[in-house]
Design a protein around this motif. Structure first.
Motif, PDB file in Angstrom:
ATOM      1  N   TRP A 102      -3.141  -1.723   3.851  1.00  0.00           N
ATOM      2  CA  TRP A 102      -4.075  -0.441   4.046  1.00  0.00           C
ATOM      3  C   TRP A 102      -5.459  -0.896   4.540  1.00  0.00           C
ATOM      4  N   GLY A 104      -9.286   0.581   5.282  1.00  0.00           N
ATOM      5  CA  GLY A 104     -10.225   1.785   4.999  1.00  0.00           C
ATOM      6  C   GLY A 104     -11.127   2.105   6.159  1.00  0.00           C
ATOM      7  N   VAL A 110      -8.115  -2.947   2.813  1.00  0.00           N
ATOM      8  CA  VAL A 110      -8.358  -3.124   1.587  1.00  0.00           C
ATOM      9  C   VAL A 110      -7.732  -4.048   0.828  1.00  0.00           C
ATOM     10  N   LEU A 125      -2.021   3.598  -2.800  1.00  0.00           N
ATOM     11  CA  LEU A 125      -3.635   3.440  -2.824  1.00  0.00           C
ATOM     12  C   LEU A 125      -4.225   4.364  -4.103  1.00  0.00           C
ATOM     13  N   TYR A 138      -8.416   6.511   5.704  1.00  0.00           N
ATOM     14  CA  TYR A 138      -7.655   5.516   5.414  1.00  0.00           C
ATOM     15  C   TYR A 138      -6.254   5.301   6.145  1.00  0.00           C
ATOM     16  N   CYS A 140      -2.444   3.598   6.618  1.00  0.00           N
ATOM     17  CA  CYS A 140      -1.677   2.665   5.837  1.00  0.00           C
ATOM     18  C   CYS A 140      -0.538   2.330   7.047  1.00  0.00           C
TER      19      CYS A 140
END
Length: 351
Positions: A102, A104, A110, A125, A138, A140
């Protein structure tokens, strides 16, 4: 003059019946409880929970879309649902050797060790005690094999995560009083006394009265002469009961319930003035409430840095959503204003 005043009181009674129907709409809004809404995955998600309710990790799970970013709304200082690193289709399929990462806001990775943002072993998350600064984009990155024999596939999913708050609303009242001459000190003295009485009425409900406007005018009556009238405009709003040494956790402490009780007390206070005047055998006093002139409106307002916009946030139309970069809200309004110099979420000034 006394006959004219009594005629005005009788005419006011007819207006009171009409005014009663106008007050019913906002009153209905007060009985609406907080609720949980789940929107279609391709549109966005709004998490609205009653105060004191703790969100179960498995209650709501949000999936992404490969077509466009999914909007997620999380109440400030609350825990978020699980934001999955998967689409609705992949969620129901078997993945071989999945790998999740992930990123951010500003592209920062993250960390698993982050205490306020968690990434579960399955790539979900989860935000703990969501703060304004957590708002943003965000992304992924998912790597997986559909089967052992197939090659590795890559998937990128984007989410727009917004902090939001409930509106900080209040009631605004207007009322008219027969008055002494407009330059009389008795009007000023009466105004102060009236505010003291109203403030005392709602004190135990952790509400406050604020005088917004007070004006004296000479009014030409129908088929009668001139008379002096005071036009009062005041508001009643709730104070924050979650702060202080002993925060209130009782459901009755909710702002909407306390404001509803305060509204009822204020209406009863003005109705009692009418009843007292109707029983008087003596001439009417110089300053008295004119029956039927009490009016009320329900006003929403957002905290600085937040605003409402049903076009941008159709799944959270009555929420005060944090202002996105390129906008700001400097005061207790309900809209985020455009500001090209604003580069952060929740801007309170255009610098």
């Amino acid at each position: 003059m006394e006959a004219s005043a009594r005629g005005r009181v009788r005419r006011g009674r007819r207006r009171a019946r009409d005014a009663g129907s106008r007050l019913s709409g906002p009153a209905v809004l007060l009985v609406l409880s907080a609720f949980l809404v789940r929107a279609p995955p391709s549109v966005g998600y709004l998490i609205r929970l009653p105060r004191g309710f703790h969100l179960s990790q498995d209650l709501v799970k949000i999936v992404g879309s490969t077509n466009f970013p999914v909007r997620v709304y999380v109440m400030l200082h609350q825990r978020s649902p699980h934001v999955l690193c998967a689409t609705q289709q992949l969620r129901n399929e078997e993945l071989i050797d999945p790998s999740y990462q992930w990123h951010g806001p500003r592209g920062k990775i993250v960390s698993v060790e982050n205490s306020s943002i968690q990434v579960t072993s399955t790539g979900s998350l989860v935000f703990q005690n969501f703060e304004e600064a957590m708002s943003g984009v965000y992304t992924c990155f998912l790597e997986y094999k559909p089967t052992v024999e197939e090659v590795v596939k890559n998937l990128q999913l984007k989410y727009l995560v917004y902090a939001y708050r409930e509106p900080h609303y209040y009631y605004q009242f207007t009322a008219r009083y027969h008055a002494a001459p407009c330059n009389s000190i008795y009007n000023i003295s009466f105004e102060k006394k009236l505010l003291q009485i109203l403030s005392k009425l709602v004190l135990d409900l952790s509400c406050e009265i604020s005088l917004l406007k007070s004006e004296c005018h000479r009014v030409k009556m129908q088929r009668a002469g001139l008379q002096n009238e005071l036009f009062f405009t005041f508001s009643v709003s709730s104070l924050d009961t979650e702060k202080g040494p002993k925060p209130c956790k009782d459901p009755n402490c909710e702002s909407s319930k306390r404001l509803s009780k305060a509204k009822n007390l204020i209406e009863r206070f003005f109705n009692q003035q009418v009843e007292v005047l109707g029983k008087r055998a003596e001439p009417l006093p110089e300053i008295y409430y004119i029956e039927g002139t009490l009016q009320m409106v329900w006003i929403n307002r957002c905290f600085p840095g937040y605003g409402m916009n049903a076009l941008i946030h159709p799944k959270c139309p009555e929420c005060c959503v944090i202002c996105s970069p390129g906008s700001y809200n400097p005061r207790d309004g309900i809209q985020c204003l455009q500001c090209n110099n604003s580069l952060v979420y929740g801007a309170k000034a255009c610098l």
